[in-house]
Design a protein around this motif. Sequence first.
Motif, mmCIF file in Angstrom:
data_model
loop_
_atom_site.group_PDB
_atom_site.id
_atom_site.type_symbol
_atom_site.label_atom_id
_atom_site.label_comp_id
_atom_site.label_asym_id
_atom_site.label_seq_id
_atom_site.Cartn_x
_atom_site.Cartn_y
_atom_site.Cartn_z
ATOM 1 N N LEU A 57 -100.763 -41.895 21.171
ATOM 2 C CA LEU A 57 -100.118 -42.938 20.118
ATOM 3 C C LEU A 57 -100.034 -44.419 20.171
ATOM 4 C CD1 LEU A 57 -97.802 -39.396 19.793
ATOM 5 C CD2 LEU A 57 -100.448 -40.052 18.697
ATOM 6 N N ALA A 58 -100.765 -44.990 19.651
ATOM 7 C CA ALA A 58 -100.300 -45.936 19.022
ATOM 8 C C ALA A 58 -99.300 -46.386 17.050
ATOM 9 C CB ALA A 58 -101.396 -46.810 18.858
ATOM 10 N N GLY A 59 -97.911 -46.508 17.613
ATOM 11 C CA GLY A 59 -97.872 -46.552 15.992
ATOM 12 C C GLY A 59 -96.340 -47.580 16.113
ATOM 13 N N GLY A 60 -97.238 -49.522 15.915
ATOM 14 C CA GLY A 60 -96.801 -50.556 16.398
ATOM 15 C C GLY A 60 -95.505 -51.015 17.397
ATOM 16 N N PHE A 126 -97.000 -39.091 12.025
ATOM 17 C CA PHE A 126 -96.682 -39.827 10.727
ATOM 18 C C PHE A 126 -95.444 -39.657 10.070
ATOM 19 C CE2 PHE A 126 -100.847 -38.193 11.968
ATOM 20 C CZ PHE A 126 -101.954 -39.920 11.074
ATOM 21 N N TYR A 127 -94.567 -39.529 10.427
ATOM 22 C CA TYR A 127 -93.688 -39.373 9.711
ATOM 23 C C TYR A 127 -92.959 -40.408 9.686
ATOM 24 C CZ TYR A 127 -88.971 -37.158 7.491
ATOM 25 O OH TYR A 127 -87.659 -37.821 7.029
ATOM 26 N N VAL A 128 -93.176 -41.159 11.114
ATOM 27 C CA VAL A 128 -92.054 -42.261 11.024
ATOM 28 C C VAL A 128 -93.135 -43.451 11.204
ATOM 29 C CG1 VAL A 128 -90.459 -41.182 12.645
ATOM 30 C CG2 VAL A 128 -92.858 -42.443 13.908
ATOM 31 N N ILE A 129 -93.808 -43.553 11.118
ATOM 32 C CA ILE A 129 -95.373 -44.978 10.777
ATOM 33 C C ILE A 129 -95.725 -44.842 9.411
ATOM 34 C CG2 ILE A 129 -96.239 -44.464 13.423
ATOM 35 C CD1 ILE A 129 -99.108 -43.812 11.496
ATOM 36 N N ASP A 130 -96.131 -46.193 9.118
ATOM 37 C CA ASP A 130 -96.823 -46.588 7.858
ATOM 38 C C ASP A 130 -97.854 -46.420 7.947
ATOM 39 O OD1 ASP A 130 -97.367 -47.449 5.694
ATOM 40 O OD2 ASP A 130 -96.314 -49.357 4.986
ATOM 41 N N PRO A 131 -98.892 -45.366 7.215
ATOM 42 C CA PRO A 131 -100.003 -45.363 7.818
ATOM 43 C C PRO A 131 -101.043 -46.126 6.200
ATOM 44 C CG PRO A 131 -99.863 -43.476 6.462
ATOM 45 C CD PRO A 131 -98.406 -44.194 6.550
ATOM 46 N N THR A 132 -100.959 -46.638 5.806
ATOM 47 C CA THR A 132 -101.179 -47.784 4.357
ATOM 48 C C THR A 132 -101.458 -49.430 5.274
ATOM 49 O OG1 THR A 132 -99.564 -48.060 3.785
ATOM 50 C CG2 THR A 132 -100.068 -45.918 2.802
ATOM 51 N N VAL A 133 -100.408 -49.608 6.253
ATOM 52 C CA VAL A 133 -101.353 -50.363 6.632
ATOM 53 C C VAL A 133 -101.523 -50.823 7.844
ATOM 54 C CG1 VAL A 133 -98.724 -52.034 5.287
ATOM 55 C CG2 VAL A 133 -98.637 -51.022 7.553
ATOM 56 N N GLU A 134 -102.802 -52.294 7.943
ATOM 57 C CA GLU A 134 -103.239 -52.568 9.201
ATOM 58 C C GLU A 134 -102.452 -53.494 10.172
ATOM 59 O OE1 GLU A 134 -108.208 -53.395 9.555
ATOM 60 O OE2 GLU A 134 -107.352 -53.638 7.861
ATOM 61 N N ASN A 135 -102.657 -53.302 11.038
ATOM 62 C CA ASN A 135 -102.803 -54.452 12.219
ATOM 63 C C ASN A 135 -100.638 -54.964 12.000
ATOM 64 O OD1 ASN A 135 -104.909 -54.356 13.571
ATOM 65 N ND2 ASN A 135 -105.257 -56.323 11.907
ATOM 66 N N ARG A 136 -100.275 -54.170 11.822
ATOM 67 C CA ARG A 136 -98.526 -53.848 11.363
ATOM 68 C C ARG A 136 -97.889 -52.692 11.429
ATOM 69 N NH1 ARG A 136 -96.820 -57.594 6.748
ATOM 70 N NH2 ARG A 136 -94.549 -57.354 8.051
ATOM 71 N N GLN A 137 -96.256 -52.760 11.943
ATOM 72 C CA GLN A 137 -95.627 -52.125 11.479
ATOM 73 C C GLN A 137 -94.255 -52.702 11.223
ATOM 74 O OE1 GLN A 137 -96.048 -48.023 11.101
ATOM 75 N NE2 GLN A 137 -97.786 -48.887 10.626
ATOM 76 N N GLY A 138 -93.665 -51.770 10.661
ATOM 77 C CA GLY A 138 -91.801 -53.010 10.754
ATOM 78 C C GLY A 138 -92.188 -54.214 10.140
ATOM 79 N N ASP A 140 -93.407 -56.408 13.168
ATOM 80 C CA ASP A 140 -94.338 -56.312 14.147
ATOM 81 C C ASP A 140 -95.373 -57.092 12.747
ATOM 82 O OD1 ASP A 140 -91.714 -56.165 16.175
ATOM 83 O OD2 ASP A 140 -92.638 -53.860 15.831
ATOM 84 N N VAL A 141 -96.135 -57.628 13.447
ATOM 85 C CA VAL A 141 -97.187 -58.132 13.500
ATOM 86 C C VAL A 141 -98.915 -58.741 13.484
ATOM 87 C CG1 VAL A 141 -98.930 -59.567 11.485
ATOM 88 C CG2 VAL A 141 -96.654 -58.598 11.047
ATOM 89 N N GLY A 142 -99.916 -58.404 14.262
ATOM 90 C CA GLY A 142 -100.783 -58.162 14.907
ATOM 91 C C GLY A 142 -101.748 -57.268 15.187
ATOM 92 N N THR A 143 -102.829 -57.640 15.952
ATOM 93 C CA THR A 143 -103.531 -56.265 16.429
ATOM 94 C C THR A 143 -103.271 -55.466 17.662
ATOM 95 O OG1 THR A 143 -104.612 -58.132 17.695
ATOM 96 C CG2 THR A 143 -105.902 -57.858 15.706
ATOM 97 N N GLN A 144 -101.945 -55.945 18.638
ATOM 98 C CA GLN A 144 -101.984 -54.808 19.019
ATOM 99 C C GLN A 144 -100.856 -53.807 18.513
ATOM 100 O OE1 GLN A 144 -101.476 -57.716 18.558
ATOM 101 N NE2 GLN A 144 -98.925 -58.625 19.778
ATOM 102 N N TYR A 145 -100.628 -54.100 17.021
ATOM 103 C CA TYR A 145 -99.816 -52.861 16.488
ATOM 104 C C TYR A 145 -100.462 -52.109 15.512
ATOM 105 C CZ TYR A 145 -96.492 -56.599 18.208
ATOM 106 O OH TYR A 145 -95.437 -57.005 18.874
ATOM 107 N N GLN A 146 -101.849 -52.162 15.642
ATOM 108 C CA GLN A 146 -102.273 -51.603 14.499
ATOM 109 C C GLN A 146 -102.222 -50.392 14.943
ATOM 110 O OE1 GLN A 146 -104.834 -51.359 11.818
ATOM 111 N NE2 GLN A 146 -104.565 -48.981 12.570
#
Length: 368
Positions: A57-60, A126-138, A140-146
């Motif tokens: 699981l990759a979630g940021g 899925f409850y804790v991630i935002d599935p609508t954004v690309e290459n970021r969570q919270g 944190d921005v960057g391809t490693q956070y996809q």
Amino acid sequence: MHRTILASLLAAAMLLSGCSRPKDAAVQPASSETGSSQSEPEQEVMNMETTENVIYLAGGCFWGIEQLMQSIPGVIDAQSGYANGSDETDANYPTVCTGKTGFRETVRVEYDPEQVSLDALLLAYFYVIDPTVENRQGNDVGTQYQTGVYYTNDKAKETVERIAEIERSRSRSFKVEIGPLVNFYPAEEYHQDYLEKNPNGYCHIPLAEMKLFSSLRIDPGDYQKPAAEAIRDKLTSEQYRVTQQNGTERPFANEFWDQFEKGIYVDVVTGEPLFSSTDKFESGCGWPAFSKPIEEPAVVELPDDSHGMHRTEVRSRTGDSHLGHVFTGDPESPSGVRYCINSASLRFVPYAKMEAEGYGYLLDLFEE
């Protein structure tokens, strides 16, 4: 010169990320212990080793996803690492933070299917991630956070694709990568169990959401959504209109609006427990009203701007049935929150029949 450039790139990446390494942690060299080149077959075999009951699981930032998974009873092990990157690149934190490797911060989750289902793990994710954004969570921005869900066998693939389809249907856009695991390298030791070692460390997942999953009893894997044709055959025309076509039944002319018998209310489509009579209150709205669900993650809340109004829709977790809407500031509710739910989306299971129908594990909801 090479080290200077690398340090500059790493510093820039860290400015964009709340998931920076601790000040007292040294950057680990690219070695067989911290992630060597995938061109070394022996290392690749070690890092690609799997068992049947494993999901990636990759979630940021992997600190938060690792802690979340570790909090769920039935998870045997959760390990932070880097997945699905280019196979000519060293998989270590400095190189991954450049954003040029394709690696995602990923958590390898091994679980006991006798204690927790893959459905439960995926729906928690899925409850804790935002599935609508690309290459970021919270922050944190960057391809490693996809975000991404990576499977290693056909059985897991079926479950992942089924859950992803449900999540995709209730997202305005869906950016989560869904596919097979290509490669995986464990992260450096200072990343493992990071939030246990640093309880006040950064995490993009709210602590309250973490706690939700540490004591859950309802396993969504026990209440899977039937095929579309089976749903149509199972439901009355009114139940189908409400749950599958986002309909609303008439107030004061539905089955449960004024019922207060002891028992639970389950999703009419899947049987998943949603609400208890202990949280039902008298409301002048004309529909069944509850102050809270049995377990918060059992329902999904989505923005609803239909009919010229700004409301929050409530849907069931596994069945994705339209249930109704939730409102705050309700003076009749003991909590100030009113889950206004259509009777047609519910089936009532009386307390006396809960054991026989497989809901005995929830009988203690009625203990004083």
